[in-house]
Design a protein around this motif. Sequence first.
Motif, PDB file in Angstrom:
ATOM      1  N   ASN A  78       0.823  -1.209   0.000  1.00  0.00           N
ATOM      2  CA  ASN A  78       0.000   0.000   0.000  1.00  0.00           C
ATOM      3  C   ASN A  78       0.859   1.262   0.000  1.00  0.00           C
ATOM      4  N   SER A 157      -5.209  -1.631  -2.370  1.00  0.00           N
ATOM      5  CA  SER A 157      -4.309  -2.347  -1.458  1.00  0.00           C
ATOM      6  C   SER A 157      -4.604  -1.989  -0.004  1.00  0.00           C
ATOM      7  N   LEU A 158      -5.041  -0.752   0.247  1.00  0.00           N
ATOM      8  CA  LEU A 158      -5.425  -0.378   1.611  1.00  0.00           C
ATOM      9  C   LEU A 158      -6.669  -1.147   2.047  1.00  0.00           C
TER      10      LEU A 158
END
Length: 300
Positions: A78, A157-158
Amino acid sequence: MLPERRGDLLILSATLLASAGWLFSKEAITALPPAGFVGWRFFLAALILLPFCHRQLRATSPANLLKAAAIGLVMTLNLIFWIQAVMHSEGIGEGAFIMSLAMLMVPPLAWLMFRERPGRQFWLALPVALFGLFLLTSGNGLSLSLGQLLFLLASISLALYFCLNSRFARRIDPMALTCVQLAVTGIMHLIYSALFEQWPEQIPDYIWGWFAASVLLATSLRFFCQSAGQKFSNIANAALIMMLEPVWTVLISVFWYHEPMPPQKIMGCVLILLALLSFRSRPLYEWYRNRRAGQAWRKR
């Protein structure tokens, strides 16, 4: 001061520090290599937090520590997308709202990974958020700029990090979990920086001020305020206050970088914020109903 109010103020402070961290980071990487900056920022922040959670770390089983470290690798991914997006973007306000969509990306990821079907609130909020994202990013036509694409990847991705963290790390003390994941993120970025980046021979003195602010304020103090605030603030209040981070970031970007915010972008930000509020509306209502029921029971 009531503990709940103190918790709310701590959460609010965490959002302000997180927003300021966008500015600190963008200024620091004007002279520092991005991965090296993130590596030292998170590794030093982990060292600063270590004295506050060493007992919790010793009490955590090796299996849970390994699990926390593995999720830290997702945080590493991230941060790779995020710092590259910050570097390739003229402002930071737009990116903050794109990143805030991570909350709405968690349900479909949980559905794919854990067969947890999203609720009705998600399906109501999703089209509003998508239209807001379209308005926010359509300045280049139908194509995304490099910065926008990187922010979108960072948001995905977070969401993956949130999904895994909430699923596998519930039995780990929050401060210890944060310390482990910050350390893993920092070490992985430092390894990448040592292999592929070259540090400049001379770095202006003022850059170290931005670096210090990133480590001490936007990372260490921010996570401390967030962890401490969550002990006192109720979940509903904390969720609402945390949504203010992109708002503060937009204000900082407009003031510092003179980031243009035409009506179309403003409407996109408003729609994204409304989508997030709509998505949280049922949990907020359930919390309010349970609280009123508890108050009525105590008055008997």
